[in-house]
Scaffold this active site. Sequence first.
Site, short mmCIF file in Angstrom:
data_model
loop_
_atom_site.label_atom_id
_atom_site.label_comp_id
_atom_site.label_asym_id
_atom_site.label_seq_id
_atom_site.Cartn_x
_atom_site.Cartn_y
_atom_site.Cartn_z
N SER A 142 18.40 109.64 -7.78
CA SER A 142 18.35 108.25 -8.24
C SER A 142 17.71 107.42 -7.14
O SER A 142 17.59 107.87 -5.99
CB SER A 142 19.76 107.74 -8.52
OG SER A 142 19.80 106.33 -8.68
N TYR A 155 28.67 106.71 -6.32
CA TYR A 155 27.41 107.10 -6.95
C TYR A 155 26.36 107.35 -5.86
O TYR A 155 25.63 108.35 -5.91
CB TYR A 155 26.95 106.00 -7.91
CG TYR A 155 25.77 106.38 -8.77
CD1 TYR A 155 25.93 107.24 -9.84
CD2 TYR A 155 24.51 105.85 -8.53
CE1 TYR A 155 24.85 107.58 -10.66
CE2 TYR A 155 23.42 106.19 -9.33
CZ TYR A 155 23.60 107.05 -10.40
OH TYR A 155 22.53 107.39 -11.20
#
Length: 267
Positions: A142, A155
């Site tokens: 990401s 995350y």
Amino acid sequence: MKEFGGKVAVITGAGSGIGRALALNLAARGSELALSDVDEVRVAETAAQCEKIGATARPYQLDVSDRAAVAAHAEQVRADFGRVNLVVNNAGVALVGTVEDSTWEQLDWIVGINFWGVVHGTKAFLPHLKESGDGYLVNISSVFGLIGVPTQSAYNATKFAVRGFTEALRQELLSDKRVGVSCVHPGGIKTNIVRDARVTDGKDRASMFDKIARTTPEQAARTILRGVQRKSPKILIGPDAYAIDLLPKVLGARYQRLVGVVSKRFL
């Protein structure tokens, strides 16, 4: 890997978003597809859409955090299709919350899927990719694997881990011409990941995310497959990904102050 026709592609998290878009794109290019997701209804829908295009597609219900299940899945796919050429470890989830507010259960959950899921898929399928003689591995990180962001600590941790794991693996395989490796860093993609996220403060961030997410899953899929054809070590998706990639390079640790101010508006 220059062409995808006749190749066997394995995609986790294929029930929606980037996973489904990749499956449909590869189906149109003549790939055979082994599609998995924890949601068996969604992945069955994806497989059915691929079959309408004329592709061979099999859906599998799979929890990527389950090491034994992933290992068994790899053997089943090899038995069902006879070979494995492309693996995309795409399954992922989101958790929004501060370090203090995040529970151990939530942390175990996201690490199990986002990090261990990638490791499980990599180790289970790597022998089959080598066996094919023309294998390729894609691990989805990401833009949050490039910078730290408030309320995204868990995350961030998983996506930084995927990045480090994948970059190290690629270096290990440089002398082995049988398997290529890419790490993907999507920016804001119009998927359900924020809508399906677990949150610790009860805030609804989905509507805001929908406004700032500019890239479609279909665009993301095309970018990923183009990166595979070019054997790109690092694949950035969306103009926001390119901008975020530059932040720490230009500002160094000072980027954190900027991100801290901007994130107050969105997070």
